[in-house]
Design a protein around this motif. Structure first.
Motif, mmCIF file in Angstrom:
data_model
loop_
_atom_site.group_PDB
_atom_site.id
_atom_site.type_symbol
_atom_site.label_atom_id
_atom_site.label_comp_id
_atom_site.label_asym_id
_atom_site.label_seq_id
_atom_site.Cartn_x
_atom_site.Cartn_y
_atom_site.Cartn_z
ATOM 1 N N ASN A 157 -5.360 -79.585 -1.468
ATOM 2 C CA ASN A 157 -5.918 -79.158 -2.289
ATOM 3 C C ASN A 157 -6.238 -77.413 -2.230
ATOM 4 O O ASN A 157 -6.738 -77.019 -3.392
ATOM 5 C CB ASN A 157 -7.158 -79.799 -3.014
ATOM 6 C CG ASN A 157 -6.977 -81.387 -3.408
ATOM 7 O OD1 ASN A 157 -5.716 -81.723 -3.711
ATOM 8 N ND2 ASN A 157 -7.825 -81.968 -3.005
ATOM 9 N N TYR A 168 -13.075 -79.193 -1.081
ATOM 10 C CA TYR A 168 -11.761 -79.504 -1.401
ATOM 11 C C TYR A 168 -11.519 -81.026 -1.266
ATOM 12 O O TYR A 168 -10.329 -81.292 -1.670
ATOM 13 C CB TYR A 168 -10.751 -78.834 -0.704
ATOM 14 C CG TYR A 168 -11.069 -77.297 -1.003
ATOM 15 C CD1 TYR A 168 -10.446 -76.708 -2.016
ATOM 16 C CD2 TYR A 168 -11.684 -76.472 -0.241
ATOM 17 C CE1 TYR A 168 -10.589 -75.083 -2.303
ATOM 18 C CE2 TYR A 168 -12.069 -75.077 -0.375
ATOM 19 C CZ TYR A 168 -11.640 -74.324 -1.562
ATOM 20 O OH TYR A 168 -11.829 -73.189 -1.886
ATOM 21 N N ARG A 215 -5.220 -76.998 -7.944
ATOM 22 C CA ARG A 215 -5.130 -77.703 -8.940
ATOM 23 C C ARG A 215 -6.019 -77.072 -10.368
ATOM 24 O O ARG A 215 -5.897 -77.550 -11.584
ATOM 25 C CB ARG A 215 -5.487 -79.223 -8.990
ATOM 26 C CG ARG A 215 -4.959 -80.119 -8.073
ATOM 27 C CD ARG A 215 -5.577 -81.293 -7.800
ATOM 28 N NE ARG A 215 -6.736 -81.060 -7.104
ATOM 29 C CZ ARG A 215 -7.659 -82.164 -6.787
ATOM 30 N NH1 ARG A 215 -7.253 -83.184 -7.063
ATOM 31 N NH2 ARG A 215 -8.876 -81.683 -6.145
ATOM 32 N N ASP A 234 -9.271 -74.215 -5.709
ATOM 33 C CA ASP A 234 -8.598 -75.538 -5.697
ATOM 34 C C ASP A 234 -7.251 -75.512 -6.399
ATOM 35 O O ASP A 234 -6.978 -74.764 -7.403
ATOM 36 C CB ASP A 234 -9.358 -76.562 -6.245
ATOM 37 C CG ASP A 234 -8.733 -77.988 -6.306
ATOM 38 O OD1 ASP A 234 -7.474 -78.066 -6.498
ATOM 39 O OD2 ASP A 234 -9.322 -79.089 -5.957
#
Length: 203
Positions: free
Chosen positions: A164, A127, A71, A69
């Protein structure tokens, strides 16, 4: 299990060839133990290690590829300090490898799109998360929308995860090989300059 690590004890380069063949097999075989590797990054001058899934291996380019991911903390860590190291172990052949190199993160580009298009709906569901990885949770529930708890996303829903999705490409420059043996361990080391150079070493 009958898996073996084949090499010529008089020719250290056969260790390198077999290692890349086994890595490629691991990326294509869910049951191969090298498919799950430990990837170490650096954050605030300290190591950070986690298990990742080896998705693609490109021996000629010296690349190991995994997904994450975008993030996640590993992405910001790699962007700040691209030095990484993999380690994985096969209990059947009793071989451990450590692979050191530099990583790059791909998001929303041609390479990311190529890997996303080759992924399954089950993989894409991972995701479509409600919160960034690492966010504090109030209960033990999956980080998924309620409507995906017990089913796979349809094609339209699956695309929600693409924003993502990130591809991590690790280009390897150093490889340590170790085989545990009851009558004495064997070890070898390889470094990339403009070609691979290797030698045996004591374990």
């Amino acid at each position: 299990m009958t898996r073996q690590f084949e090499f010529n004890p008089t020719n250290v380069s056969t260790i390198l060839d077999e290692t890349w063949q086994q890595l490629k097999s691991a990326a294509e075989t869910e049951t191969h133990p090298w498919r799950l590797g430990n990837l170490a990054t650096i954050a605030e001058n300290r190591p950070r290690v986690r298990t990742v899934v080896l998705r693609v291996v490109e021996p000629e380019a010296r690349e190991l590829i995994c997904y994450t991911d975008q993030r996640s903390e590993k992405v910001s860590e790699i962007n700040a300090t691209p030095d990484v190291e993999w380690v994985t172990y096969d209990p059947i052949t009793r071989v451990q490898i450590r692979l050191r190199g530099t990583a790059t993160v791909h998001t929303n580009d041609e390479l990311a799109a190529q890997h996303w298009n080759n992924s399954s709906s089950e993989h894409r569901r991972g995701y479509i998360t409600v919160s960034p990885p690492g966010t504090k949770a109030e209960s033990a529930l999956p980080n998924l929308p309620d409507y995906l708890f017990d089913r796979l996303p349809n094609d339209e829903e699956a695309q929600l995860g693409y924003e993502n999705f990130a591809v991590i490409v690790c280009r390897i420059e150093h490889l340590d090989w170790l085989q545990l043996r009851r009558n004495g361990h064997l070890a070898a080391q390889f470094r990339w300059t403009d070609k691979w150079e290797g030698h045996w070493k004591y374990a």
